[in-house]
Design a protein around this motif. Structure first.
Motif, PDB file in Angstrom:
ATOM      1  N   ASP A 194     -24.083   0.366  -1.059  1.00 53.20           N
ATOM      2  CA  ASP A 194     -23.493  -0.554  -0.105  1.00 53.20           C
ATOM      3  C   ASP A 194     -22.093  -0.024   0.222  1.00 53.20           C
ATOM      4  O   ASP A 194     -21.493   0.630  -0.618  1.00 53.20           O
ATOM      5  CB  ASP A 194     -23.397  -1.890  -0.863  1.00 53.20           C
ATOM      6  N   ILE A 195     -21.568  -0.313   1.417  1.00 52.03           N
ATOM      7  CA  ILE A 195     -20.212   0.162   1.748  1.00 52.03           C
ATOM      8  C   ILE A 195     -19.180  -0.433   0.786  1.00 52.03           C
ATOM      9  O   ILE A 195     -18.171   0.192   0.473  1.00 52.03           O
ATOM     10  CB  ILE A 195     -19.844  -0.101   3.224  1.00 52.03           C
ATOM     11  N   GLU A 196     -19.456  -1.648   0.293  1.00 50.66           N
ATOM     12  CA  GLU A 196     -18.515  -2.301  -0.629  1.00 50.66           C
ATOM     13  C   GLU A 196     -18.792  -1.894  -2.081  1.00 50.66           C
ATOM     14  O   GLU A 196     -17.864  -1.536  -2.814  1.00 50.66           O
ATOM     15  CB  GLU A 196     -18.631  -3.821  -0.479  1.00 50.66           C
ATOM     16  N   LYS A 197     -20.051  -1.945  -2.462  1.00 48.89           N
ATOM     17  CA  LYS A 197     -20.432  -1.598  -3.845  1.00 48.89           C
ATOM     18  C   LYS A 197     -20.646  -0.086  -3.899  1.00 48.89           C
ATOM     19  O   LYS A 197     -21.777   0.404  -3.906  1.00 48.89           O
ATOM     20  CB  LYS A 197     -21.678  -2.384  -4.255  1.00 48.89           C
TER      21      LYS A 197
ATOM     22  N   PHE B  87      -4.153  -5.919  -6.375  1.00 52.40           N
ATOM     23  CA  PHE B  87      -4.493  -4.496  -6.317  1.00 52.40           C
ATOM     24  C   PHE B  87      -4.807  -4.054  -4.894  1.00 52.40           C
ATOM     25  O   PHE B  87      -4.385  -2.982  -4.449  1.00 52.40           O
ATOM     26  CB  PHE B  87      -5.685  -4.210  -7.240  1.00 52.40           C
ATOM     27  N   TYR B  88      -5.563  -4.882  -4.181  1.00 52.30           N
ATOM     28  CA  TYR B  88      -5.976  -4.542  -2.816  1.00 52.30           C
ATOM     29  C   TYR B  88      -5.108  -5.230  -1.753  1.00 52.30           C
ATOM     30  O   TYR B  88      -5.575  -5.437  -0.628  1.00 52.30           O
ATOM     31  CB  TYR B  88      -7.450  -4.904  -2.610  1.00 52.30           C
ATOM     32  N   ALA B  89      -3.869  -5.533  -2.096  1.00 49.73           N
ATOM     33  CA  ALA B  89      -2.984  -6.255  -1.160  1.00 49.73           C
ATOM     34  C   ALA B  89      -2.870  -5.555   0.203  1.00 49.73           C
ATOM     35  O   ALA B  89      -2.754  -6.234   1.226  1.00 49.73           O
ATOM     36  CB  ALA B  89      -1.600  -6.438  -1.775  1.00 49.73           C
ATOM     37  N   VAL B  90      -2.956  -4.213   0.218  1.00 52.39           N
ATOM     38  CA  VAL B  90      -2.872  -3.496   1.515  1.00 52.39           C
ATOM     39  C   VAL B  90      -4.008  -3.885   2.455  1.00 52.39           C
ATOM     40  O   VAL B  90      -3.904  -3.705   3.666  1.00 52.39           O
ATOM     41  CB  VAL B  90      -2.880  -1.949   1.362  1.00 52.39           C
ATOM     42  N   HIS B  91      -5.096  -4.398   1.896  1.00 52.80           N
ATOM     43  CA  HIS B  91      -6.255  -4.761   2.720  1.00 52.80           C
ATOM     44  C   HIS B  91      -6.331  -6.261   3.020  1.00 52.80           C
ATOM     45  O   HIS B  91      -7.358  -6.751   3.467  1.00 52.80           O
ATOM     46  CB  HIS B  91      -7.554  -4.346   2.021  1.00 52.80           C
ATOM     47  N   LYS B  92      -5.216  -7.001   2.760  1.00 53.52           N
ATOM     48  CA  LYS B  92      -5.346  -8.470   2.811  1.00 53.52           C
ATOM     49  C   LYS B  92      -5.707  -9.023   4.198  1.00 53.52           C
ATOM     50  O   LYS B  92      -6.254 -10.121   4.278  1.00 53.52           O
ATOM     51  CB  LYS B  92      -4.123  -9.155   2.211  1.00 53.52           C
TER      52      LYS B  92
HETATM   53  P1  GDP Z   1     -11.678   3.864  -0.315  1.00 53.66           P
HETATM   54  O1  GDP Z   1     -10.250   4.343  -0.435  1.00 53.66           O
HETATM   55  O2  GDP Z   1     -12.641   4.981   0.010  1.00 53.66           O
HETATM   56  O3  GDP Z   1     -12.126   3.051  -1.504  1.00 53.66           O
HETATM   57  O4  GDP Z   1     -11.738   2.911   0.984  1.00 53.66           O
HETATM   58  P2  GDP Z   1     -10.749   1.789   1.576  1.00 53.66           P
HETATM   59  O5  GDP Z   1      -9.391   1.867   0.933  1.00 53.66           O
HETATM   60  O6  GDP Z   1     -10.820   1.901   3.062  1.00 53.66           O
HETATM   61  O7  GDP Z   1     -11.452   0.423   1.184  1.00 53.66           O
HETATM   62  C1  GDP Z   1     -11.332  -0.107  -0.109  1.00 53.66           C
HETATM   63  C2  GDP Z   1     -12.675  -0.636  -0.540  1.00 53.66           C
HETATM   64  O8  GDP Z   1     -13.033  -1.739   0.294  1.00 53.66           O
HETATM   65  C3  GDP Z   1     -13.860   0.333  -0.395  1.00 53.66           C
HETATM   66  O9  GDP Z   1     -13.986   1.237  -1.454  1.00 53.66           O
HETATM   67  C4  GDP Z   1     -15.026  -0.634  -0.335  1.00 53.66           C
HETATM   68  O10 GDP Z   1     -15.364  -1.119  -1.650  1.00 53.66           O
HETATM   69  C5  GDP Z   1     -14.448  -1.783   0.479  1.00 53.66           C
HETATM   70  N1  GDP Z   1     -14.722  -1.644   1.914  1.00 53.66           N
HETATM   71  C6  GDP Z   1     -14.216  -0.723   2.791  1.00 53.66           C
HETATM   72  N2  GDP Z   1     -14.696  -0.910   4.032  1.00 53.66           N
HETATM   73  C7  GDP Z   1     -15.517  -1.994   3.959  1.00 53.66           C
HETATM   74  C8  GDP Z   1     -16.301  -2.704   4.907  1.00 53.66           C
HETATM   75  O11 GDP Z   1     -16.348  -2.367   6.095  1.00 53.66           O
HETATM   76  N3  GDP Z   1     -17.015  -3.786   4.435  1.00 53.66           N
HETATM   77  C9  GDP Z   1     -16.973  -4.174   3.124  1.00 53.66           C
HETATM   78  N4  GDP Z   1     -17.700  -5.244   2.735  1.00 53.66           N
HETATM   79  N5  GDP Z   1     -16.246  -3.535   2.207  1.00 53.66           N
HETATM   80  C10 GDP Z   1     -15.531  -2.454   2.606  1.00 53.66           C
END
Ligand code: GDP
Length: 138
Positions: free
Chosen positions: A108-111, A48-53
């Motif tokens: 949290d930024i992640e949660k 699902f999050y492959a774009v962030h790998k």
């Molecule tokens: P979104 O589209 O607003 O959900 O943000 P992104 O696509 O940039 O990031 C996906 C998800 O990764 C975010 O919703 C967060 O759960 C997590 N995330 C983003 N940036 C960070 C970070 O700097 N640190 C951590 N631990 N998780 C992050």
């Protein structure tokens, strides 16, 4: 009419926020076209999050997303991709506008409680990742 994928992440489900998030969508004239609870495997979360790998938080994010049940939804409405992103607020809850889901509930930024597709292309991929056409109600 547009469609987008929404997820109430495991922190949102475990904290009892399903009703609150769904209420905000319904109050804002967003139609729920599909909804189910899933517990992602690590592999599913990685896909699902492959774009962030390549991102430093990929391992932690996919651990979190597979740590417990999540609610996945197909939302439908006019400009629903951007409308949902507005209701969610910025990724970093500290920067999220007051009254948004993340400003009100993230810890949290992640949660950060919710996910929402960020473009028509990602919406098409993400909806197809979790739902087949028979599960989406016209
Ligand atoms: P979104 O589209 O607003 O959900 O943000 P992104 O696509 O940039 O990031 C996906 C998800 O990764 C975010 O919703 C967060 O759960 C997590 N995330 C983003 N940036 C960070 C970070 O700097 N640190 C951590 N631990 N998780 C992050």
């Amino acid at each position: 009419m547009e469609r987008t994928l929404s997820i109430i992440k495991p922190d949102g489900v475990s904290r009892g926020l399903i009703g609150e998030v769904v209420r905000r969508f319904e109050k804002n004239n967003i139609r729920i076209a599909a909804i189910k609870m899933i517990n992602m495997t690590k592999i599913q979360a990685q896909g699902f999050y492959a774009v962030h790998k390549e991102r430093p938080f990929f391992a932690s994010l996919t651990d979190f997303m597979s740590s417990g049940p999540a609610v996945v939804m197909v939302l439908e409405g006019e400009n629903v991709i951007s409308k949902n992103r507005e209701l969610m607020g910025a990724t970093n809850y500290k920067e999220a506008a007051p009254g948004t889901i993340r400003a009100d509930f993230a810890t949290d930024i992640e949660k950060n409680v919710v996910h929402g597709s960020d473009s028509p292309q990602s919406a098409a991929f993400e909806i197809g990742y979790f739902f087949n056409s028979f599960e989406i109600i016209d």
